[in-house]
Design a protein around this motif. Structure first.
Motif, mmCIF file in Angstrom:
data_model
loop_
_atom_site.group_PDB
_atom_site.id
_atom_site.type_symbol
_atom_site.label_atom_id
_atom_site.label_comp_id
_atom_site.label_asym_id
_atom_site.label_seq_id
_atom_site.Cartn_x
_atom_site.Cartn_y
_atom_site.Cartn_z
ATOM 1 N N MET A 35 10.934 -7.773 9.449
ATOM 2 C CA MET A 35 11.390 -6.770 8.487
ATOM 3 C C MET A 35 10.255 -5.818 8.156
ATOM 4 S SD MET A 35 13.630 -5.466 6.546
ATOM 5 C CE MET A 35 13.523 -4.168 5.337
ATOM 6 N N ILE A 36 10.548 -4.516 8.149
ATOM 7 C CA ILE A 36 9.576 -3.490 7.778
ATOM 8 C C ILE A 36 9.974 -2.907 6.422
ATOM 9 C CG2 ILE A 36 8.398 -1.374 8.481
ATOM 10 C CD1 ILE A 36 8.086 -3.537 10.531
ATOM 11 N N LEU A 37 9.036 -2.898 5.469
ATOM 12 C CA LEU A 37 9.294 -2.388 4.117
ATOM 13 C C LEU A 37 8.332 -1.264 3.764
ATOM 14 C CD1 LEU A 37 9.556 -5.714 2.040
ATOM 15 C CD2 LEU A 37 11.424 -4.412 3.031
ATOM 16 N N SER A 38 8.694 -0.517 2.725
ATOM 17 C CA SER A 38 7.760 0.455 2.139
ATOM 18 C C SER A 38 7.533 0.074 0.683
ATOM 19 C CB SER A 38 8.320 1.877 2.243
ATOM 20 O OG SER A 38 9.577 1.948 1.618
ATOM 21 N N ALA A 39 6.570 0.715 0.033
ATOM 22 C CA ALA A 39 6.226 0.356 -1.342
ATOM 23 C C ALA A 39 5.621 1.550 -2.065
ATOM 24 C CB ALA A 39 5.244 -0.810 -1.350
ATOM 25 N N THR A 40 5.857 1.622 -3.389
ATOM 26 C CA THR A 40 5.135 2.608 -4.197
ATOM 27 C C THR A 40 3.794 2.031 -4.655
ATOM 28 O OG1 THR A 40 6.288 1.882 -6.209
ATOM 29 C CG2 THR A 40 7.228 3.734 -5.017
ATOM 30 N N GLU A 41 3.749 0.706 -4.817
ATOM 31 C CA GLU A 41 2.507 0.010 -5.181
ATOM 32 C C GLU A 41 2.516 -1.384 -4.552
ATOM 33 O OE1 GLU A 41 1.138 1.052 -9.676
ATOM 34 O OE2 GLU A 41 2.999 -0.092 -9.519
ATOM 35 N N ILE A 42 1.333 -1.914 -4.273
ATOM 36 C CA ILE A 42 1.194 -3.314 -3.872
ATOM 37 C C ILE A 42 -0.089 -3.837 -4.512
ATOM 38 C CG2 ILE A 42 0.052 -2.676 -1.695
ATOM 39 C CD1 ILE A 42 1.397 -5.204 -0.449
ATOM 40 N N ASP A 43 -0.054 -5.054 -5.027
ATOM 41 C CA ASP A 43 -1.263 -5.554 -5.692
ATOM 42 C C ASP A 43 -1.986 -6.582 -4.827
ATOM 43 O OD1 ASP A 43 -0.039 -8.077 -6.151
ATOM 44 O OD2 ASP A 43 0.608 -7.515 -8.177
ATOM 45 N N THR A 44 -3.089 -7.076 -5.344
ATOM 46 C CA THR A 44 -3.939 -7.965 -4.544
ATOM 47 C C THR A 44 -3.314 -9.337 -4.322
ATOM 48 O OG1 THR A 44 -5.164 -8.455 -6.586
ATOM 49 C CG2 THR A 44 -6.113 -6.819 -5.095
ATOM 50 N N ASP A 45 -2.174 -9.605 -4.986
ATOM 51 C CA ASP A 45 -1.396 -10.817 -4.700
ATOM 52 C C ASP A 45 -0.212 -10.512 -3.778
ATOM 53 O OD1 ASP A 45 -2.908 -12.645 -6.260
ATOM 54 O OD2 ASP A 45 -1.952 -11.877 -8.076
ATOM 55 N N PHE A 46 -0.182 -9.283 -3.233
ATOM 56 C CA PHE A 46 0.856 -8.826 -2.302
ATOM 57 C C PHE A 46 2.221 -8.617 -2.963
ATOM 58 C CE2 PHE A 46 -2.435 -10.012 0.583
ATOM 59 C CZ PHE A 46 -2.253 -9.235 1.723
ATOM 60 N N ASN A 47 2.274 -8.609 -4.294
ATOM 61 C CA ASN A 47 3.508 -8.237 -4.979
ATOM 62 C C ASN A 47 3.796 -6.759 -4.730
ATOM 63 O OD1 ASN A 47 3.971 -10.781 -6.395
ATOM 64 N ND2 ASN A 47 2.169 -10.230 -7.612
ATOM 65 N N ILE A 48 5.072 -6.436 -4.527
ATOM 66 C CA ILE A 48 5.465 -5.060 -4.222
ATOM 67 C C ILE A 48 6.238 -4.452 -5.382
ATOM 68 C CG2 ILE A 48 6.950 -3.605 -2.767
ATOM 69 C CD1 ILE A 48 6.381 -5.405 -0.462
ATOM 70 N N ASN A 49 5.928 -3.185 -5.653
ATOM 71 C CA ASN A 49 6.705 -2.374 -6.581
ATOM 72 C C ASN A 49 7.335 -1.238 -5.785
ATOM 73 O OD1 ASN A 49 7.770 -0.994 -8.765
ATOM 74 N ND2 ASN A 49 5.811 -0.156 -9.444
ATOM 75 N N SER A 50 8.649 -1.137 -5.801
ATOM 76 C CA SER A 50 9.340 -0.014 -5.153
ATOM 77 C C SER A 50 10.267 0.694 -6.136
ATOM 78 C CB SER A 50 10.148 -0.511 -3.947
ATOM 79 O OG SER A 50 11.079 -1.500 -4.340
#
Length: 517
Positions: A374-389
């Motif tokens: 799966m390929i995703l995009s993100a507005t933010e990603i943190d150092t724990d790899f949590n994604i904000n979209s």
């Protein structure tokens, strides 16, 4: 106020006014469902019955819509949708108020909702995404007065089937419909392809209204939603403008940075070992995601590899891969352009599926759980790899959950493709503004300045290093980019909760707080 800390270390109230009791996120597959699925009202028909009514207003009245009820819409026409605004205007004229809208997503086309919110016609919203002025008014001014409930595509289907969202009336825009309510999305001047989102609404709503600009002879030859689920049919001049479905977001990129990211991502996919005969794949609709397909195709051709299926929101890029023999089938819940809509009419191996079949975790199976890559995009990603979209670093709501949390949980390999900065704001941060997709379901971040692997995936680290792919820790990448951009100040937020973010299983993974002015 009593609070609870969920598995991604977000402190959330145990009870949220306007939402209710909070079930905290406990992990991707930690919540086991119990009980039975919801069932709609029984119905009745007899020979000679007609479902055709003269207007949307008449359909609303025949459905018995009253103050305080819940209605639903889909967003397959995206920025070209006319139906939601048409229906809401008629509801307002009838003097009906306190309506809860559950739409599969809301776009800039739906900005007239602002006035209906201010007048009290609309008092609740459930959706996967929110953009434009509505998002701004909710983020800054909390005009709804209670939280918007954000659900993933799979989570929305799950909530409807579970009876957590009870739809009183579903209004379904359809490009082709016969007089008894058989529908499809792939014929007519407004064809948009798959009808994956309203399939669930039609099955579980107490009343269903089909709204079409293409009334066809009975019986419709291709049926996506059958007449057995439909109460009334309304013919209108136009349900929307299909030319505005893509609005540029689904075109193959020519941007050199995006192409570089895509090339690096394809190197990662190849080195992972998942690209082999029979693999399954889903790409997003963004430029970098689609460009990955170009590089992947070259590798598949050179090595005589054929995939089993491509899934998700289908674009012309994925159709080309099907028609050129690189995949056996496409599973389509949301069609993103006219070429893909035409393919759904033409190709028997281009298969329409409901949002529930796509990504509902509380089914006996879903296609998201069959994905290899799966390929995703993100507005933010943190150092724990949590994604904000969903929100930006400004705290403003500006995007969507979509199917990202669903597919990230299901895929064997989840790769995020993103530039390291947007408008000189770094996307890698210590903590994302809001968590939408938990880091434990994300494996790799690919940017133009480097590749980072989630430390959980030691197997991938070994494979990439063996393939000569240079890696950075996500902390290294963050520090490198901040030397160029500086460390951005955190946005100031109030204590007012303007939105609740549900994980796909109905637990709460985060809340969105009002931006301080």
């Amino acid at each position: 106020m009593k609070t609870i800390v969920n598995k991604v270390n977000k402190e959330i109230p145990e009870f949220i006014e306007g939402y209710g009791e909070v079930k905290p996120y406990a992990g991707p597959f930690a919540t086991i469902p119990e009980g039975r699925k919801y069932a709609p009202l029984k119905a009745f028909s007899k020979p000679g019955d007609t479902k055709l009514v003269d207007s949307i207003s008449e359909a609303i009245q025949k459905c018995g819509l009253k103050d305080g009820m819940t209605i639903s819409f889909h967003h397959h026409l995206r920025n070209g949708d006319y139906i939601l605004n048409m229906v809401m205007d008629e509801i307002a004229k009838l003097g009906i108020k306190d309506i809860n809208i559950v739409c599969s997503s809301l776009t800039k086309a739906h900005e007239p909702l602002i006035e209906h919110i201010k007048s009290g016609v609309v008092t609740g919203i459930g959706t996967s995404g929110l953009r434009g002025e509505i998002a701004k008014e909710i983020s800054k001014h909390n005009i709804l007065g209670k939280p918007v409930i954000f659900r993933t595509h799979g989570g929305r289907a799950r909530a409807i089937e579970a009876g957590e969202v009870k739809i009183d009336v579903a209004f379904i825009a359809t490009p082709a419909c016969d007089k008894m309510g058989n529908m499809n999305g792939s014929e007519g001047k407004s064809s948009f392809g798959a009808m994956g989102y309203p399939m669930v609404d039609a099955e579980y709503a107490d009343k269903v209204v089909a709204i079409t600009d293409n009334l066809m002879p009975f019986p419709l030859k291709k049926i996506s939603i059958p007449m057995t689920l439909v109460d009334y049919v309304v013919e209108v001049e136009s349900i929307g403008d299909p030319e505005l479905i893509g609005t540029g977001a689904t075109r193959m990129t020519k941007n050199p940075q995006e192409l570089l990211i895509a090339e690096k991502a394809s190197d990662v996919l190849i080195a992972s070992g998942y690209i082999q005969n029979g693999f399954s794949f889903q790409a997003g609709s963004g430029g970098s995601s689609l460009a990955v397909c170009k590089f992947l195709k070259e590798y598949m051709k050179k090595n005589n590899i054929k995939g089993s299926f491509g899934a998700g929101g289908i674009t012309s890029t994925m159709v080309n891969l099907l028609e050129e023999g690189y995949f056996e089938a496409l599973l389509d819940t949301q069609t993103f352009d006219s070429a893909a809509a035409e393919s759904l009419r033409r190709n028997p191996n281009h298969i329409e599926m409901s949002a529930s079949m796509y990504a509902n975790p509380h089914n006996k199976a879903c296609s998201a759980h069959q994905l290899d890559v799966m390929i995703l995009s993100a507005t933010e990603i943190d150092t724990d790899f949590n994604i904000n979209s969903l929100t930006g670093s400004t705290g403003m709501i500006m995007g969507a959950l979509g199917g990202a949390p669903d597919t990230a949980a299901g895929a064997k390999l989840t790769v995020v493709v993103a530039p390291t900065m947007r408008k000189r704001i770094p996307i890698v941060t210590d903590k994302v503004t809001n968590i939408v997709t938990p880091g434990e379901t994300v494996d790799v971040l690919v940017t133009e300045r480097g590749i980072c692997v989630n430390p959980r995936r030691t197997d991938l680290i070994e494979k990439f290093e063996a393939a000569g792919i240079k890696l950075k820790s996500i902390e290294q990448l963050k520090n490198e980019v901040e030397k160029l951009t500086g460390t951005p100040e955190r946005v100031e937020l109030t204590d007012n909760i303007v939105a609740v973010i549900e994980y796909r299983d109905g637990t709460v993974i985060d809340v969105v707080k009002q931006v301080k002015e």
